[in-house]
Design a protein around this motif. Structure first.
Motif, PDB file in Angstrom:
ATOM      1  N   SER A 188      10.531   6.257   3.139  1.00 16.14           N
ATOM      2  CA  SER A 188      10.409   7.453   2.306  1.00 16.14           C
ATOM      3  C   SER A 188      11.571   8.394   2.626  1.00 16.14           C
ATOM      4  O   SER A 188      12.465   8.053   3.395  1.00 16.14           O
ATOM      5  CB  SER A 188       9.069   8.150   2.548  1.00 16.14           C
ATOM      6  N   ASP A 189      11.542   9.591   2.056  1.00 21.32           N
ATOM      7  CA  ASP A 189      12.563  10.605   2.334  1.00 21.32           C
ATOM      8  C   ASP A 189      12.182  11.428   3.555  1.00 21.32           C
ATOM      9  O   ASP A 189      11.004  11.684   3.806  1.00 21.32           O
ATOM     10  CB  ASP A 189      12.720  11.549   1.136  1.00 21.32           C
ATOM     11  N   LEU A 190      13.194  11.835   4.319  1.00 20.39           N
ATOM     12  CA  LEU A 190      13.017  12.747   5.442  1.00 20.39           C
ATOM     13  C   LEU A 190      13.073  14.169   4.903  1.00 20.39           C
ATOM     14  O   LEU A 190      13.942  14.504   4.099  1.00 20.39           O
ATOM     15  CB  LEU A 190      14.123  12.524   6.473  1.00 20.39           C
ATOM     16  N   GLU A 191      12.138  15.016   5.352  1.00 15.42           N
ATOM     17  CA  GLU A 191      11.992  16.340   4.763  1.00 15.42           C
ATOM     18  C   GLU A 191      11.896  17.424   5.834  1.00 15.42           C
ATOM     19  O   GLU A 191      11.257  17.234   6.862  1.00 15.42           O
ATOM     20  CB  GLU A 191      10.718  16.356   3.906  1.00 15.42           C
ATOM     21  N   ILE A 192      12.557  18.562   5.560  1.00 13.29           N
ATOM     22  CA  ILE A 192      12.381  19.767   6.372  1.00 13.29           C
ATOM     23  C   ILE A 192      11.553  20.745   5.554  1.00 13.29           C
ATOM     24  O   ILE A 192      11.909  21.071   4.418  1.00 13.29           O
ATOM     25  CB  ILE A 192      13.731  20.393   6.759  1.00 13.29           C
ATOM     26  N   GLY A 193      10.431  21.172   6.123  1.00 11.57           N
ATOM     27  CA  GLY A 193       9.562  22.127   5.444  1.00 11.57           C
ATOM     28  C   GLY A 193       9.916  23.554   5.835  1.00 11.57           C
ATOM     29  O   GLY A 193      10.061  23.865   7.017  1.00 11.57           O
ATOM     30  N   VAL A 194      10.094  24.418   4.841  1.00  8.43           N
ATOM     31  CA  VAL A 194      10.440  25.825   5.063  1.00  8.43           C
ATOM     32  C   VAL A 194       9.396  26.691   4.361  1.00  8.43           C
ATOM     33  O   VAL A 194       9.114  26.465   3.182  1.00  8.43           O
ATOM     34  CB  VAL A 194      11.850  26.152   4.511  1.00  8.43           C
ATOM     35  N   PRO A 195       8.806  27.677   5.069  1.00  9.02           N
ATOM     36  CA  PRO A 195       7.792  28.512   4.428  1.00  9.02           C
ATOM     37  C   PRO A 195       8.320  29.173   3.151  1.00  9.02           C
ATOM     38  O   PRO A 195       9.476  29.584   3.084  1.00  9.02           O
ATOM     39  CB  PRO A 195       7.478  29.573   5.491  1.00  9.02           C
ATOM     40  N   PHE A 196       7.500  29.259   2.143  1.00 12.97           N
ATOM     41  CA  PHE A 196       7.770  29.880   0.837  1.00 12.97           C
ATOM     42  C   PHE A 196       8.749  29.082  -0.028  1.00 12.97           C
ATOM     43  O   PHE A 196       8.780  29.250  -1.228  1.00 12.97           O
ATOM     44  CB  PHE A 196       8.276  31.329   0.980  1.00 12.97           C
ATOM     45  N   LEU A 197       9.588  28.246   0.575  1.00 12.77           N
ATOM     46  CA  LEU A 197      10.563  27.480  -0.199  1.00 12.77           C
ATOM     47  C   LEU A 197      10.126  26.033  -0.426  1.00 12.77           C
ATOM     48  O   LEU A 197      10.683  25.345  -1.273  1.00 12.77           O
ATOM     49  CB  LEU A 197      11.929  27.487   0.504  1.00 12.77           C
ATOM     50  N   GLY A 245       9.344  16.202   8.852  1.00 10.40           N
ATOM     51  CA  GLY A 245       8.452  15.068   8.626  1.00 10.40           C
ATOM     52  C   GLY A 245       8.983  14.174   7.536  1.00 10.40           C
ATOM     53  O   GLY A 245      10.115  14.327   7.067  1.00 10.40           O
ATOM     54  N   ALA A 246       8.174  13.245   7.132  1.00 13.32           N
ATOM     55  CA  ALA A 246       8.559  12.291   6.088  1.00 13.32           C
ATOM     56  C   ALA A 246       7.642  12.460   4.883  1.00 13.32           C
ATOM     57  O   ALA A 246       6.482  12.834   5.023  1.00 13.32           O
ATOM     58  CB  ALA A 246       8.480  10.868   6.612  1.00 13.32           C
ATOM     59  N   HIS A 247       8.190  12.189   3.714  1.00 13.28           N
ATOM     60  CA  HIS A 247       7.361  12.119   2.516  1.00 13.28           C
ATOM     61  C   HIS A 247       6.399  10.946   2.653  1.00 13.28           C
ATOM     62  O   HIS A 247       6.627  10.024   3.425  1.00 13.28           O
ATOM     63  CB  HIS A 247       8.222  11.866   1.274  1.00 13.28           C
ATOM     64  N   ASN A 248       5.363  10.957   1.858  1.00 15.16           N
ATOM     65  CA  ASN A 248       4.523   9.766   1.734  1.00 15.16           C
ATOM     66  C   ASN A 248       5.351   8.680   1.064  1.00 15.16           C
ATOM     67  O   ASN A 248       6.267   8.973   0.296  1.00 15.16           O
ATOM     68  CB  ASN A 248       3.288  10.080   0.898  1.00 15.16           C
ATOM     69  N   GLY A 249       5.043   7.411   1.357  1.00 19.22           N
ATOM     70  CA  GLY A 249       5.859   6.342   0.787  1.00 19.22           C
ATOM     71  C   GLY A 249       5.157   5.004   0.737  1.00 19.22           C
ATOM     72  O   GLY A 249       4.033   4.845   1.228  1.00 19.22           O
ATOM     73  N   THR A 250       5.835   4.043   0.153  1.00 23.76           N
ATOM     74  CA  THR A 250       5.289   2.701   0.009  1.00 23.76           C
ATOM     75  C   THR A 250       5.221   1.990   1.360  1.00 23.76           C
ATOM     76  O   THR A 250       6.017   2.262   2.261  1.00 23.76           O
ATOM     77  CB  THR A 250       6.136   1.864  -0.954  1.00 23.76           C
ATOM     78  N   GLY A 258       0.807  -1.209   0.000  1.00 18.83           N
ATOM     79  CA  GLY A 258       0.000   0.000   0.000  1.00 18.83           C
ATOM     80  C   GLY A 258       0.837   1.254   0.000  1.00 18.83           C
ATOM     81  O   GLY A 258       2.014   1.252  -0.382  1.00 18.83           O
ATOM     82  N   TYR A 259       0.217   2.323   0.481  1.00 14.14           N
ATOM     83  CA  TYR A 259       0.829   3.648   0.463  1.00 14.14           C
ATOM     84  C   TYR A 259       0.524   4.327   1.787  1.00 14.14           C
ATOM     85  O   TYR A 259      -0.622   4.285   2.272  1.00 14.14           O
ATOM     86  CB  TYR A 259       0.248   4.454  -0.699  1.00 14.14           C
ATOM     87  N   LEU A 260       1.540   4.935   2.409  1.00 11.59           N
ATOM     88  CA  LEU A 260       1.374   5.607   3.692  1.00 11.59           C
ATOM     89  C   LEU A 260       1.466   7.116   3.495  1.00 11.59           C
ATOM     90  O   LEU A 260       2.476   7.620   3.000  1.00 11.59           O
ATOM     91  CB  LEU A 260       2.443   5.150   4.685  1.00 11.59           C
ATOM     92  N   PHE A 261       0.411   7.823   3.873  1.00 10.92           N
ATOM     93  CA  PHE A 261       0.405   9.285   3.878  1.00 10.92           C
ATOM     94  C   PHE A 261       0.886   9.720   5.255  1.00 10.92           C
ATOM     95  O   PHE A 261       0.162   9.615   6.246  1.00 10.92           O
ATOM     96  CB  PHE A 261      -1.002   9.822   3.584  1.00 10.92           C
ATOM     97  N   ALA A 262       2.143  10.158   5.340  1.00 11.25           N
ATOM     98  CA  ALA A 262       2.806  10.396   6.618  1.00 11.25           C
ATOM     99  C   ALA A 262       2.525  11.796   7.159  1.00 11.25           C
ATOM    100  O   ALA A 262       2.462  12.769   6.404  1.00 11.25           O
ATOM    101  CB  ALA A 262       4.314  10.207   6.458  1.00 11.25           C
ATOM    102  N   GLY A 263       2.396  11.877   8.475  1.00  7.74           N
ATOM    103  CA  GLY A 263       2.242  13.160   9.147  1.00  7.74           C
ATOM    104  C   GLY A 263       3.589  13.727   9.543  1.00  7.74           C
ATOM    105  O   GLY A 263       4.605  13.032   9.543  1.00  7.74           O
ATOM    106  N   ASP A 264       3.628  15.025   9.901  1.00  6.00           N
ATOM    107  CA  ASP A 264       4.864  15.663  10.350  1.00  6.00           C
ATOM    108  C   ASP A 264       5.250  15.160  11.733  1.00  6.00           C
ATOM    109  O   ASP A 264       4.403  14.831  12.564  1.00  6.00           O
ATOM    110  CB  ASP A 264       4.701  17.186  10.396  1.00  6.00           C
ATOM    111  N   TYR A 265       6.567  15.130  12.003  1.00  6.05           N
ATOM    112  CA  TYR A 265       7.075  14.736  13.311  1.00  6.05           C
ATOM    113  C   TYR A 265       7.087  15.909  14.296  1.00  6.05           C
ATOM    114  O   TYR A 265       6.858  15.740  15.476  1.00  6.05           O
ATOM    115  CB  TYR A 265       8.505  14.203  13.197  1.00  6.05           C
ATOM    116  N   LEU A 266       7.419  17.094  13.765  1.00  5.65           N
ATOM    117  CA  LEU A 266       7.683  18.231  14.637  1.00  5.65           C
ATOM    118  C   LEU A 266       7.399  19.531  13.901  1.00  5.65           C
ATOM    119  O   LEU A 266       7.757  19.677  12.729  1.00  5.65           O
ATOM    120  CB  LEU A 266       9.164  18.190  15.063  1.00  5.65           C
ATOM    121  N   ASP A 267       6.748  20.475  14.596  1.00  9.69           N
ATOM    122  CA  ASP A 267       6.592  21.834  14.084  1.00  9.69           C
ATOM    123  C   ASP A 267       7.674  22.702  14.709  1.00  9.69           C
ATOM    124  O   ASP A 267       7.803  22.766  15.946  1.00  9.69           O
ATOM    125  CB  ASP A 267       5.214  22.404  14.436  1.00  9.69           C
TER     126      ASP A 267
END
Length: 196
Positions: free
Chosen positions: A71-80, A41-46, A24-33
């Motif tokens: 999946s890939d580990l991701e840092i979210g940055v506003p506007f970028l 957080g993590a990207h969605n993944g298999t 299946g496919y996992l829609f992952a939530g963020d770990y930390l704000d």
């Protein structure tokens, strides 16, 4: 004649246990704000896994589950947007109850809707830059809704949507005393249900 009369009800019974390997496919939530609208957080993944069910009655079963998503580990940055900084692997382990509706069919084939509710753990293994490795394990509730498309009494296709709700343990992963975010990790899966 007596042996046929006894064998018929036994043949009509549901299997004692069922094994369902799935993908299946996992829609992952963020770990930390983080500060200023950042997030980790993590990207969605298999997602790959298996579930074992022990039928207590025709409509109640105890279920145990083990699954792995990467999946890939991701840092979210506003506007970028998001920047990939490593990889994320999560192991989902839980047990619970499954409540099934009566089959919408006869003779072992048809559709069997069900709900699941349970609790367990999510173990997150994170790595980045080829050298950084850390992990954290947190408690997680889960609830699911699905249906078995039965091809016969002992074989079917399982469709399942399941939400794992838990809070990432930032202190275990990083040593920092920070509050993790309560996240929803939603898994959509298709599996082959085998009764025995």
């Amino acid at each position: 004649l007596l042996s046929l009369a006894v064998a018929a009800p036994l043949h009509a019974q549901r299997p004692v246990a069922e094994l369902t390997p799935y993908a299946g496919y996992l829609f992952a939530g963020d770990y930390l704000d983080g500060p200023l609208g950042t997030s980790v957080g993590a990207h969605n993944g298999t997602l790959l896994g298996a579930q074992l069910a022990l039928n207590l009655t025709p409509s109640i079963a105890v279920v145990g589950h083990l699954g792995r998503a990467s999946s890939d580990l991701e840092i979210g940055v506003p506007f970028l947007g998001g920047m990939d900084v490593g990889s994320s692997e999560v192991w989902l382990m839980d047990a619970g109850l499954q409540l099934s509706a009566p089959a919408l069919s006869r003779g072992g084939a048809g559709v069997v809707p069900f709900v699941q509710i349970g609790a367990g753990a999510a173990r997150h293994e994170l790595s980045g830059a080829g050298i950084l490795r850390t992990n954290a394990t947190n408690f997680a509730f889960n609830a699911g809704l699905g249906a078995d498309l039965m091809l016969g009494r002992n074989v079917g296709v399982r469709l399942l949507a399941k939400d794992y709700v838990g809070k990432f343990d930032v202190q275990e992963a990083s040593g920092f005393d920070a509050e993790g975010k309560i996240g929803h990790n939603v898994a959509l899966s298709v599996g082959l249900k085998l009764g025995f």
